[in-house]
Design a protein around this motif. Structure first.
Motif, PDB file in Angstrom:
ATOM      1  N   UNK A 409       0.844  -1.209   0.000  1.00  0.00           N
ATOM      2  CA  UNK A 409       0.000   0.000   0.000  1.00  0.00           C
ATOM      3  C   UNK A 409       0.876   1.254   0.000  1.00  0.00           C
ATOM      4  N   UNK A 410       1.920   1.247   0.826  1.00  0.00           N
ATOM      5  CA  UNK A 410       2.803   2.405   0.909  1.00  0.00           C
ATOM      6  C   UNK A 410       3.539   2.691  -0.388  1.00  0.00           C
ATOM      7  N   UNK A 411       4.031   1.646  -1.042  1.00  0.00           N
ATOM      8  CA  UNK A 411       4.761   1.801  -2.308  1.00  0.00           C
ATOM      9  C   UNK A 411       3.852   2.396  -3.378  1.00  0.00           C
ATOM     10  N   UNK A 412       2.634   1.874  -3.464  1.00  0.00           N
ATOM     11  CA  UNK A 412       1.677   2.395  -4.444  1.00  0.00           C
ATOM     12  C   UNK A 412       1.336   3.850  -4.139  1.00  0.00           C
ATOM     13  N   UNK A 413       1.217   4.174  -2.849  1.00  0.00           N
ATOM     14  CA  UNK A 413       0.899   5.547  -2.459  1.00  0.00           C
ATOM     15  C   UNK A 413       2.004   6.527  -2.800  1.00  0.00           C
ATOM     16  N   UNK A 414       3.250   6.171  -2.486  1.00  0.00           N
ATOM     17  CA  UNK A 414       4.386   7.036  -2.804  1.00  0.00           C
ATOM     18  C   UNK A 414       4.501   7.224  -4.309  1.00  0.00           C
TER      19      UNK A 414
END
Length: 437
Positions: A409-414
């Motif tokens: 989720x974090x990678x996609x968000x960044x």
């Protein structure tokens, strides 16, 4: 000359984080093996281990505070001075732990001193990581920033290898000698390592990107204020992105020591030997993963490897449950190589999410808050799950998958925020060009 500084900065980042993580892993390993016996001797073995892991978590509680303080100062005063200070602090704290008398000698003061020094360890490593990543990446050529940033990440497996070698030696002592004085040796070695690391770091110049920003008066008076005002979504997603890279190592290299020794009956020396060879492979593969990510794009690489991390705990536990040391080693290797691939690349990916004037604050706060929430609690949660679901490994695998999902989720968000910022910058550039014409 700048090329030499790039290499020297990468080497200094590697050596510095190696020493910092050696100190941190020494405590983690000792918590799994001996600290419960020395400092909490009146409890049963499982409760003693939980008490030791609780003091382990204290270091993680300190890390967000350190991220705030050192991130702010690093963006105002520079990266180099912060790194020299954290090096000295870690050496003093770790050496001090090796000198604390046991509970049998001074009673309640023993665990109190342990907690205080553990807190200082957390402050040190919390301020260290962001500066080391930036000194390596900001000195690097523009097309090699992900690769150079990975040298700071290499300190984690290198520190663990050094830690395991030292513990392999001291655990070969007679049990009584190990419990009375042998466990102290890894902590006392920290003083020598601190002196070496300080000398190496002292010879590296300040980050050129920070120096340029300062010369052009582009630094800001209150970096933390600007960070939380304009970049709070970046902080949240960057923190999530590194979740499995932080918590996963303490799952495989701290909790798994306790799990296989207490629940599967594997000897301490055996699992330490297995983890040593797993970590050697991790160390060798991380630069290769960073180079691969540089070629195909960091975001694309990280999404793929995060998906792998979702799946990998299931074959790992299937192999660990065989109680065959070769298969146990293979199982842990699958998990460690997967999460270390993410860990090698995510530092440079996170750094690119923030502008220079808040970059130290941004990556430090992101990493250290998630380290406190996920990394520090993972061994405790794992120990409780293992106790409450004795003989069942699925709850433990689900924990690993959950941590991996947070990273995805974090990678996609960044990646989304970076693309959004790039579109905004291109639009602004076109508008300025039209005005000029």
């Amino acid at each position: 000359m700048e090329k030499d500084q790039s290499k020297r900065a990468a080497a200094a980042a590697f050596m510095g984080t190696t020493i910092e993580f050696y100190d941190f892993y020494v405590y983690a390993t000792a918590a799994a093996l001996v600290l419960g016996h020395v400092f909490f001797p009146t409890t049963d073995p499982v409760t003693g281990t939980l008490a030791a892991f609780a003091t382990f978590a204290v270091g993680f509680i300190a890390r967000p505070l350190a991220g705030l303080i050192f991130g702010h100062l690093g963006d105002k005063l520079g990266r180099k001075n912060m790194l020299l200070f954290t090096m000295i602090l870690m050496g003093i704290a770790t050496t001090g732990i090796g000198l604390i008398p046991s509970y049998a000698s001074i009673g309640i003061w023993a665990p109190i001193l342990l907690i205080v020094l553990r807190f200082l360890q957390g402050i040190s490593v919390g301020g260290e990581w962001g500066g080391a990543v930036l000194m390596a990446s900001e000195h690097a050529p523009s097309h090699k920033k992900t690769f150079f940033a990975s040298f700071a990440q290499l300190g984690s497996p290198a520190g663990l290898i050094l830690c395991l070698l030292v513990f392999k030696a001291v655990t070969s002592l007679d049990e009584a000698d190990f419990l009375s004085w042998g466990w102290r040796i890894p902590f006392l070695l920290s003083f020598v390592l601190m002196a070496v690391g300080f000398i190496i770091r002292f010879g590296v110049k300040e980050s050129p990107e920070f120096a340029q920003a300062k010369a052009q008066a582009e630094t800001v008076k209150y970096p933390l204020k600007n960070l939380f005002k304009y970049y709070w979504p970046h902080v949240i997603f960057a923190g999530l992105a590194i979740t499995i890279g932080s918590a996963g190592f303490f799952f495989t290299n701290t909790f798994m020591i306790t799990y296989v020794t207490q629940y599967l009956g594997i000897e301490r020396q055996t699992i330490l030997s297995a983890l040593f060879w797993v970590t050697v492979l991790q160390f060798l593969t991380m630069p290769l993963f960073a180079l691969w990510a540089e070629k195909i794009g960091a975001a694309r690489f990280l999404v793929g490897i995060a998906v792998v991390c979702l799946i990998v705990p299931y074959p790992m536990f299937m192999l660990v449950e065989t109680k065959n040391i070769l298969l146990i080693t293979l199982g842990i290797t699958l998990a460690v190589v997967s999460l270390s691939a993410l860990y090698a690349v995510v530092a440079g990916f996170m750094a690119n999410a923030f502008p220079t004037e808040v970059r130290y604050s941004g990556i430090s706060v992101s990493y250290q808050f998630i380290a406190a929430l996920a990394g520090g609690t993972t061994p405790i949660i794992g120990t409780l799950l293992a106790k409450n679901y004795a003989g069942e490994w699925l709850p433990l695998a689900y924990l690993f998958t959950f941590l991996s999902a947070m990273s995805l989720v974090g990678i996609l968000g960044v990646n989304y925020l970076q693309r959004k910022n790039k579109v905004a910058e291109n639009t602004a550039a076109l508008s300025n060009e039209e005005i000029t014409q």
